[in-house]
Write a protein that holds these residues in place. Structure first.
Motif, PDB file in Angstrom:
ATOM      1  N   SER A  30       6.130   4.461   1.476  1.00 56.33           N
ATOM      2  CA  SER A  30       7.405   4.103   1.962  1.00 56.33           C
ATOM      3  C   SER A  30       7.891   5.091   2.767  1.00 56.33           C
ATOM      4  O   SER A  30       8.746   5.220   3.950  1.00 56.33           O
ATOM      5  CB  SER A  30       8.195   3.612   0.941  1.00 56.33           C
ATOM      6  N   TYR A  33       6.008   5.635   5.952  1.00 52.67           N
ATOM      7  CA  TYR A  33       6.162   4.460   6.956  1.00 52.67           C
ATOM      8  C   TYR A  33       7.723   4.805   7.463  1.00 52.67           C
ATOM      9  O   TYR A  33       7.809   4.614   8.782  1.00 52.67           O
ATOM     10  CB  TYR A  33       6.388   3.427   6.120  1.00 52.67           C
ATOM     11  N   ILE A  72       1.948  -0.166  12.266  1.00 52.75           N
ATOM     12  CA  ILE A  72       2.087  -0.057  10.902  1.00 52.75           C
ATOM     13  C   ILE A  72       2.673  -0.734  10.146  1.00 52.75           C
ATOM     14  O   ILE A  72       2.653  -0.837   8.883  1.00 52.75           O
ATOM     15  CB  ILE A  72       2.773   1.494  10.879  1.00 52.75           C
ATOM     16  N   SER A  73       3.757  -1.724  10.716  1.00 53.30           N
ATOM     17  CA  SER A  73       4.459  -2.438   9.969  1.00 53.30           C
ATOM     18  C   SER A  73       3.762  -3.888   9.635  1.00 53.30           C
ATOM     19  O   SER A  73       4.334  -4.645   8.833  1.00 53.30           O
ATOM     20  CB  SER A  73       5.638  -2.808  10.795  1.00 53.30           C
ATOM     21  N   ILE A  76       1.542  -1.779   5.979  1.00 53.39           N
ATOM     22  CA  ILE A  76       2.035  -0.684   5.174  1.00 53.39           C
ATOM     23  C   ILE A  76       3.254  -1.388   4.039  1.00 53.39           C
ATOM     24  O   ILE A  76       3.233  -1.429   2.874  1.00 53.39           O
ATOM     25  CB  ILE A  76       2.424   0.519   5.590  1.00 53.39           C
ATOM     26  N   LEU A 278      -2.772   4.187   9.247  1.00 51.00           N
ATOM     27  CA  LEU A 278      -1.472   4.900   9.157  1.00 51.00           C
ATOM     28  C   LEU A 278      -1.589   6.074   9.657  1.00 51.00           C
ATOM     29  O   LEU A 278      -0.474   6.727  10.388  1.00 51.00           O
ATOM     30  CB  LEU A 278      -1.441   5.232   7.416  1.00 51.00           C
TER      31      LEU A 278
END
Length: 307
Positions: A30, A33, A72-73, A76, A278
């Protein structure tokens, strides 16, 4: 043979069954991210509102930042939620969407990185022709071509994967849906799928990586002729990290996607998947922009206006 339509959902693998480790995984992912989103959206805002940054280089940076935030959404946040709530189920439609989006964003990411290498090559090695070669129309055309070809590429591979019947199991040995893991679940012959993935990865990935390396070899040879050591150091400090990130991105993809399906190393695959899903979105803002004096200056100007 069981009917593939009976599988209406898949079960994704978690990084651990231990609660404390799941919390650690969700927390660390998190944080990374959010760092990625902040870095990329900051670049989008700065390059949009500062007119001095309305150049081809920053046009591609803005596109790359938007792409990275989307890329990335896809994987993750879902992985973090699954770790916290210990609920790893994903619908078949969700799995299809995840495969399509991961392939699409990874493909376009590679093309954008290649285009940006060309932009730097033209800017440094052919500066007198830069405005002609990298004019706004060409930049838009290259961007649209990357996106449209990415839609076709992702659609083809996604359709080719989900036409197969899945009857061995519904447990995907990965923290998100990806093609190699799904092919292992099929009870039909997957040889044609494996050959298609191999050919497309080698041709597209190999061509892009070769072009990037070729571009930077010419950039390095030109930079070494600079009389100023400061300019050389600045160019090298940007080029080398770019090559490293591209190498990690491609090598991890090649290992996961090109490894024979008979070879099973679930944890290793999951870790390597983190590298290509990532690492590039996280480090691209640092490599391309946040170490750039023009970006820093633009951020300071925006902050001064806000304050």
């Amino acid at each position: 043979m069981p009917n593939s339509t009976k599988i209406m959902e898949f079960i994704l693998m978690g990084f651990s069954d231990v609660w404390e480790l799941r919390v650690l995984h969700a927390t660390s992912f998190s944080v990374l991210y959010l760092m990625t989103l902040v870095g990329n959206f900051l670049i989008v805002i700065v390059t949009t509102f500062d007119k001095s940054l309305h150049t081809p280089m920053y046009f591609f940076l803005r596109n790359l930042s938007i792409l990275d935030a989307c890329y990335i959404s896809v994987t993750i946040p879902n992985s973090c939620v699954n770790s916290i709530f210990d609920s790893n189920a994903i619908s078949k439609a969700g799995c299809v969407a995840q495969v399509f989006l991961v392939v699409f964003f990874a493909y376009v990411e590679l093309l954008f990185l290649t285009i940006m290498a060309r932009d730097r090559y033209v800017a440094i090695c052919q500066p007198l022709h830069y405005q002609v070669i990298m004019n706004p129309s060409v930049c838009v055309q290259m961007t649209l071509a990357s996106i449209l070809s990415g839609l076709f590429y992702a659609g083809f591979h996604t359709g080719n994967t989900f036409r197969l019947p899945f009857c061995h199991s519904n447990v995907v040995h990965q923290f998100f849906c990806d093609m190699p893991s799904l092919l292992k679940l099929s009870c039909s012959d997957t040889f044609s799928n494996e050959i298609t993935i191999l050919a497309s990865c080698v041709i597209i990935g190999g061509s892009c990586f070769t072009f990037i390396i070729w571009s930077y070899i010419h950039i390095f040879s030109t930079v070494l002729k600079f009389s100023s050591g400061t300019h050389r150091a600045k160019a090298f400090s940007t080029c080398f990290p770019h090559i490293i990130v591209v190498s990690i991105f491609l090598s991890s993809i090649f290992y996961v996607y090109l490894k024979p399906l008979a070879i099973s190393a679930t944890i290793q695959n999951m870790i390597l998947s983190v590298f290509y899903s990532l690492i590039p979105p996280l480090f691209n803002p640092v490599i391309y922009s946040l170490r750039n004096e023009q970006i820093k200056c633009a951020i300071r100007k925006i902050m001064n206006k806000i304050c």
